[in-house]
Design a protein around this motif. Structure first.
Motif, mmCIF file in Angstrom:
data_model
loop_
_atom_site.group_PDB
_atom_site.id
_atom_site.type_symbol
_atom_site.label_atom_id
_atom_site.label_comp_id
_atom_site.label_asym_id
_atom_site.label_seq_id
_atom_site.Cartn_x
_atom_site.Cartn_y
_atom_site.Cartn_z
ATOM 1 N N SER A 30 0.822 -1.219 0.000
ATOM 2 C CA SER A 30 0.000 0.000 0.000
ATOM 3 C C SER A 30 0.854 1.266 0.000
ATOM 4 C CB SER A 30 -0.946 0.002 1.197
ATOM 5 O OG SER A 30 -0.208 0.048 2.391
ATOM 6 N N SER A 31 2.152 1.132 0.226
ATOM 7 C CA SER A 31 3.027 2.298 0.135
ATOM 8 C C SER A 31 3.464 2.567 -1.294
ATOM 9 C CB SER A 31 4.289 2.081 0.978
ATOM 10 O OG SER A 31 3.934 1.777 2.290
ATOM 11 N N VAL B 241 1.480 1.012 -4.211
ATOM 12 C CA VAL B 241 0.413 0.761 -5.182
ATOM 13 C C VAL B 241 -0.847 1.486 -4.724
ATOM 14 C CG1 VAL B 241 -1.001 -1.025 -6.244
ATOM 15 C CG2 VAL B 241 1.413 -1.452 -5.811
ATOM 16 N N PHE B 242 -1.257 2.499 -5.494
ATOM 17 C CA PHE B 242 -2.350 3.346 -5.040
ATOM 18 C C PHE B 242 -3.670 3.010 -5.714
ATOM 19 C CE2 PHE B 242 1.546 5.474 -3.905
ATOM 20 C CZ PHE B 242 1.295 5.790 -2.570
ATOM 21 N N ILE B 243 -4.096 1.757 -5.543
ATOM 22 C CA ILE B 243 -5.432 1.328 -5.962
ATOM 23 C C ILE B 243 -6.023 0.546 -4.781
ATOM 24 C CG2 ILE B 243 -5.043 1.304 -8.464
ATOM 25 C CD1 ILE B 243 -4.488 -1.702 -8.291
ATOM 26 N N HIS C 161 -3.600 6.050 6.543
ATOM 27 C CA HIS C 161 -2.447 5.345 6.004
ATOM 28 C C HIS C 161 -2.171 5.679 4.536
ATOM 29 C CE1 HIS C 161 -0.079 2.065 4.370
ATOM 30 N NE2 HIS C 161 0.356 1.850 5.588
ATOM 31 N N LYS D 124 0.887 7.776 2.837
ATOM 32 C CA LYS D 124 1.787 7.095 1.888
ATOM 33 C C LYS D 124 1.846 7.845 0.562
ATOM 34 C CE LYS D 124 3.047 3.878 4.579
ATOM 35 N NZ LYS D 124 4.389 3.949 5.156
ATOM 36 N N TRP E 21 -14.836 2.741 -9.977
ATOM 37 C CA TRP E 21 -14.157 3.720 -10.833
ATOM 38 C C TRP E 21 -15.176 4.424 -11.709
ATOM 39 C CZ3 TRP E 21 -8.842 4.513 -10.593
ATOM 40 C CH2 TRP E 21 -8.115 3.575 -9.856
ATOM 41 N N GLU F 224 -5.865 9.081 -3.488
ATOM 42 C CA GLU F 224 -4.806 8.149 -3.053
ATOM 43 C C GLU F 224 -5.150 6.704 -3.400
ATOM 44 O OE1 GLU F 224 -6.771 9.839 -1.132
ATOM 45 O OE2 GLU F 224 -7.820 8.393 0.128
ATOM 46 N N LYS F 225 -6.336 6.496 -4.005
ATOM 47 C CA LYS F 225 -6.715 5.148 -4.437
ATOM 48 C C LYS F 225 -7.019 5.126 -5.925
ATOM 49 C CE LYS F 225 -5.907 2.915 -1.015
ATOM 50 N NZ LYS F 225 -4.960 1.781 -1.125
ATOM 51 N N SER F 226 -6.645 6.207 -6.614
ATOM 52 C CA SER F 226 -7.005 6.347 -8.024
ATOM 53 C C SER F 226 -5.795 6.252 -8.945
ATOM 54 C CB SER F 226 -7.740 7.672 -8.245
ATOM 55 O OG SER F 226 -8.916 7.730 -7.471
ATOM 56 N N GLY F 227 -4.818 5.469 -8.524
ATOM 57 C CA GLY F 227 -3.663 5.224 -9.386
ATOM 58 C C GLY F 227 -2.867 6.480 -9.662
ATOM 59 N N LEU G 149 -2.653 10.533 -7.993
ATOM 60 C CA LEU G 149 -1.493 11.155 -7.343
ATOM 61 C C LEU G 149 -1.258 12.564 -7.878
ATOM 62 C CD1 LEU G 149 0.986 8.131 -7.143
ATOM 63 C CD2 LEU G 149 -0.420 9.083 -5.308
#
Lengths: 260, 212
Positions: free
Chosen positions: A78-79, A81-83, B17, B21, B125, B191-194, B198
């Motif tokens: 998780s550090s 890979v941001f999916i 978290h 990150k 998505w 932060e969860k969208s690839g 970012l």
């Protein structure tokens, strides 16, 4: 079913599944013969770069002394890979769920402990939100119905898969991960009847698992089976198809897909 | 961007978290803030959030953070709200009875679901459409129809439509990005969208850098 691309709601998700034993990725046929297929970090980055929409880790580590290794794997992946990351396997209680979420998991998948104590679904969805509680159901065909198995497919329960799916939906699960034990590792296609039957009874997303062997199988699970996502392991790990190939194919078949 | 100090508000209803990150990718100094006294000497504020409106607001009030966040943003400190953190910026929400922080005029309402296909939460998505009238800086380099990862049951409805920098469609138009002066917010999880997600963080940090 024809999917009208002009009226897209959400894209269908393609999810590689990584079975993890003591911190290493393994995959067996019908859960029996296991074969080392790589480092979870490398593989996660690889799939992320190919356009995976989400990753599922199933911790199949048997001994409790090695249980915490999965937290380290999740923390590291998780550090980088941001999916969204879903982690399942060996989850017994709310503390296990909390530890995984704090390590960087976005969702947890519970199976055996949900059957032994269904209240964990209600409690965990209240505490952490339905969106992070996935209930995994391992089902095996039994004439015209499907029986539920636990302990990674080793123990038969008295539960009917369709009824159990309805129940976990009402208890607050946010998503279902439906694995056909008949098809798992066989690469002969997902159990479309099972998916359709469950889809009619629940109003939460369904991830189809078990049986992916070719591109058409995935198409059928998403269209005829009306699943929201397809999960596969072997065909990705052994390089039969890349995520991109799957997505390009589904896109050409008018399935709404996130192309990157 | 090495000298920036970013405060990430910890109101106990957030998955800090992945936000931390994502920020660490840009090698900046992250300060987790749980109280007013910690919210000092910072260049930007991130207000994350997963969970529900009232418990998060209750904690922010208990931590005495509501006024500090307001005052800092009024004096120009850039703020980025994420998911529930976006809804907390509104005046109020159908989900709770407490007042929101109120930096954005308007409310949050439950997503309408009158069709079988509209499952709640809106999870997965979805692509965004950029509002040309907003001249968004947080969406710099992001294109119409780029995909982001959403998980939410309530939608923000800003009173002033020009503050909506982008929306997404889910059987209805849903506000996806808010931008008003130095206040930014996304309903999705950058932060969860690839890689494209970012970029939101990168844009936020660039905005801070220019203002310094």
């Amino acid at each position: 079913m024809i999917i009208n691309k002009g009226n897209i709601l959400l894209t269908k998700r393609i999810i590689p599944c990584l079975d993890i034993d003591k911190g290493r990725v393994v995959k067996g046929t019908s859960f029996l013969s296991l074969k080392d297929a790589g480092d979870p970090r490398e593989l996660s980055n690889f799939y992320n770069n190919q356009g995976a929409d989400e990753l599922v880790f199933l911790d199949i580590t048997a001994s409790s002394e090695h249980r915490n290794i999965i937290l380290d794997v999740v923390e590291k992946v998780s550090s980088e890979v941001f999916i969204p990351l879903t982690v399942g396997g060996g989850i017994r209680n709310l503390d296990d769920i909390r530890n995984l979420l704090n390590s960087g998991a976005d969702k947890v998948s519970i199976n055996t402990s949900a059957i032994e104590n269904p209240d964990i679904i209600r409690k965990s969805s209240e505490e952490f939100g339905s969106q992070c509680i996935v209930v995994a159901i391992d089902a095996k065909r039994n004439n015209n119905s499907w029986s539920v198995f636990t302990h990674g497919g080793r123990v038969l329960t008295e539960l009917d898969a369709i009824e159990w799916a309805e129940k976990v939906n009402s208890l607050g699960a946010g998503e279902l991960l439906i694995t056909s034990m008949d098809e798992d590792g066989q690469q002969k296609g997902y159990d479309i009847d099972l998916l359709k039957s469950i889809q009619k009874k629940v109003n939460i997303p369904i991830i189809a698992s078990g049986g992916a062997g070719n591109l058409k199988h995935m198409l059928e699970a998403l269209t005829i089976g009306k699943s929201d996502a397809v999960l596969a392991a072997s065909i990705f790990h052994y390089g039969k198809y890349s995520i991109k190939e799957v997505k390009d194919y589904l896109n050409s078949e008018n399935v709404p897909i996130r192309l990157i | 961007m090495n000298n920036q100090k970013i405060a990430v508000i910890d109101h106990k209803c957030a998955n800090l978290h992945s936000v931390i990150k994502a920020l660490e990718i840009f090698k900046i100094d992250v300060k987790i803030c749980t109280s007013k006294t910690e919210l000092k000497d910072i260049d930007g504020i991130i207000l994350p959030g997963v969970g529900s409106f009232d418990p998060a607001m209750k904690n922010l009030i208990k931590q005495d953070l509501v006024d500090s966040i307001k005052n800092l943003t009024f004096s120009g400190t850039p703020l980025l709200g994420i998911c529930l953190g976006m809804q907390l910026l509104m005046e109020n929400s159908e989900e709770g009875s407490l007042n929101g922080i109120g930096l954005i005029n308007g409310t949050a309402k439950m997503i309408e679901s009158n069709e079988e296909d509209i499952k709640i939460p809106h999870m997965g998505w979805n692509n965004i459409e950029i509002n040309d009238n907003n001249n968004s800086r947080i969406l710099n380099g992001i294109k119409n129809n780029d995909y982001f990862y959403f998980v939410h049951s309530y939608k923000c409805i800003p009173t002033n439509n020009s503050e909506v920098a982008a929306f997404t469609k889910y059987g209805q138009k849903i506000c996806a990005v808010i931008e008003k002066n130095n206040v930014f917010a996304t309903q999705f999880h950058p932060e969860k969208s690839g890689i494209v997600g970012l970029k939101i963080y990168q844009n936020f940090l660039s905005f801070i850098e220019i203002g310094k």
